[in-house]
Enzyme design. Sequence first.
Site, PDB file in Angstrom:
ATOM      1  N   ASP A  30       0.846  -1.196   0.000  1.00 13.64           N
ATOM      2  CA  ASP A  30       0.000   0.000   0.000  1.00 13.64           C
ATOM      3  C   ASP A  30       0.886   1.252   0.000  1.00 13.64           C
ATOM      4  O   ASP A  30       1.878   1.326   0.724  1.00 13.64           O
ATOM      5  CB  ASP A  30      -0.920  -0.010   1.233  1.00 13.64           C
ATOM      6  N   ILE A  31       0.483   2.224  -0.796  1.00 13.23           N
ATOM      7  CA  ILE A  31       1.294   3.448  -0.940  1.00 13.23           C
ATOM      8  C   ILE A  31       1.224   4.317   0.323  1.00 13.23           C
ATOM      9  O   ILE A  31       2.144   5.096   0.588  1.00 13.23           O
ATOM     10  CB  ILE A  31       0.854   4.229  -2.208  1.00 13.23           C
ATOM     11  N   ASN A  86     -12.804  -3.349   2.465  1.00 16.34           N
ATOM     12  CA  ASN A  86     -13.791  -2.275   2.495  1.00 16.34           C
ATOM     13  C   ASN A  86     -14.680  -2.406   1.265  1.00 16.34           C
ATOM     14  O   ASN A  86     -14.176  -2.583   0.148  1.00 16.34           O
ATOM     15  CB  ASN A  86     -13.088  -0.916   2.494  1.00 16.34           C
ATOM     16  N   GLY A  92     -16.214   2.448   3.364  1.00 12.95           N
ATOM     17  CA  GLY A  92     -14.923   3.143   3.316  1.00 12.95           C
ATOM     18  C   GLY A  92     -14.079   2.799   2.103  1.00 12.95           C
ATOM     19  O   GLY A  92     -12.900   3.138   2.053  1.00 12.95           O
ATOM     20  N   GLN A  93     -14.665   2.134   1.104  1.00 12.49           N
ATOM     21  CA  GLN A  93     -13.880   1.782  -0.085  1.00 12.49           C
ATOM     22  C   GLN A  93     -13.602   3.030  -0.914  1.00 12.49           C
ATOM     23  O   GLN A  93     -14.516   3.823  -1.186  1.00 12.49           O
ATOM     24  CB  GLN A  93     -14.638   0.745  -0.937  1.00 12.49           C
ATOM     25  N   HIS A  99      -9.992  -5.394  -3.322  1.00  6.35           N
ATOM     26  CA  HIS A  99      -8.672  -5.607  -2.716  1.00  6.35           C
ATOM     27  C   HIS A  99      -8.831  -6.039  -1.271  1.00  6.35           C
ATOM     28  O   HIS A  99      -9.729  -5.587  -0.558  1.00  6.35           O
ATOM     29  CB  HIS A  99      -7.787  -4.360  -2.825  1.00  6.35           C
ATOM     30  N   LEU A 100      -7.923  -6.908  -0.888  1.00  3.48           N
ATOM     31  CA  LEU A 100      -7.852  -7.412   0.482  1.00  3.48           C
ATOM     32  C   LEU A 100      -6.635  -6.767   1.133  1.00  3.48           C
ATOM     33  O   LEU A 100      -5.501  -6.962   0.680  1.00  3.48           O
ATOM     34  CB  LEU A 100      -7.712  -8.942   0.448  1.00  3.48           C
TER      35      LEU A 100
HETATM   36  P1  AMP Z   1      -9.778   1.288   0.244  1.00  4.13           P
HETATM   37  O1  AMP Z   1     -10.044   2.487   1.102  1.00  4.13           O
HETATM   38  O2  AMP Z   1     -10.074  -0.022   0.926  1.00  4.13           O
HETATM   39  O3  AMP Z   1     -10.403   1.403  -1.126  1.00  4.13           O
HETATM   40  O4  AMP Z   1      -8.208   1.239   0.071  1.00  4.13           O
HETATM   41  C1  AMP Z   1      -7.526   1.740  -1.025  1.00  4.13           C
HETATM   42  C2  AMP Z   1      -6.074   1.664  -0.671  1.00  4.13           C
HETATM   43  O5  AMP Z   1      -5.322   1.816  -1.859  1.00  4.13           O
HETATM   44  C3  AMP Z   1      -5.617   2.734   0.317  1.00  4.13           C
HETATM   45  O6  AMP Z   1      -5.085   2.111   1.483  1.00  4.13           O
HETATM   46  C4  AMP Z   1      -4.559   3.501  -0.475  1.00  4.13           C
HETATM   47  O7  AMP Z   1      -3.475   3.921   0.323  1.00  4.13           O
HETATM   48  C5  AMP Z   1      -4.133   2.489  -1.523  1.00  4.13           C
HETATM   49  N1  AMP Z   1      -3.590   3.046  -2.746  1.00  4.13           N
HETATM   50  C6  AMP Z   1      -4.108   4.070  -3.477  1.00  4.13           C
HETATM   51  N2  AMP Z   1      -3.333   4.290  -4.571  1.00  4.13           N
HETATM   52  C7  AMP Z   1      -2.313   3.394  -4.508  1.00  4.13           C
HETATM   53  C8  AMP Z   1      -1.182   3.133  -5.339  1.00  4.13           C
HETATM   54  N3  AMP Z   1      -0.935   3.827  -6.461  1.00  4.13           N
HETATM   55  N4  AMP Z   1      -0.333   2.144  -4.976  1.00  4.13           N
HETATM   56  C9  AMP Z   1      -0.561   1.435  -3.839  1.00  4.13           C
HETATM   57  N5  AMP Z   1      -1.611   1.625  -3.027  1.00  4.13           N
HETATM   58  C10 AMP Z   1      -2.470   2.605  -3.350  1.00  4.13           C
END
Ligand code: AMP
Length: 112
Positions: A30-31, A86, A92-93, A99-100
């Site tokens: 995760d970024i 999420n 909260g998605q 994604h998990l």
């Molecule tokens: P969610 O809130 O469950 O949809 O989580 C989305 C996740 O994606 C968040 O934890 C972000 O930090 C992560 N995210 C967004 N953009 C990127 C990216 N380019 N590379 C890696 N993770 C990312």
Amino acid sequence: MTDCLFCKIVRGEIPSKKAYEDDEVLVFHDIHPIAPVHLLLIPKAHVASLGECTAEHQSLLGKMLLMAPKLALEHGLDNGFRTMINTGPGGGQEVFHLHLHVFGGGDRIPKL
Ligand code: AMP
Ligand code: ZN
């Protein structure tokens, strides 16, 4: 899905720190990690959320869940980890490609 962020990561159009990859699944860091280890496990084929999954995703979902403890151990999480999916704006998605989250490490994880 051309506009989907995680589809772009699957296609290599956006860089990611990959942790695992096979024909069906991609795992990357995760970024914006919320713990010392924070992985995202995604199917390579686009599906928007757990809410859009059907019986045809059953084995994929099982595979992703079973990968979580292996990946956690490989990343040093020998004391446990948390998984999170999420689903939808109300869950909260923010990225609408299933994604998990698998995360842990450091101090005790907060109680839900
Ligand atoms: P969610 O809130 O469950 O949809 O989580 C989305 C996740 O994606 C968040 O934890 C972000 O930090 C992560 N995210 C967004 N953009 C990127 C990216 N380019 N590379 C890696 N993770 C990312
Ligand atoms: Zn996608």
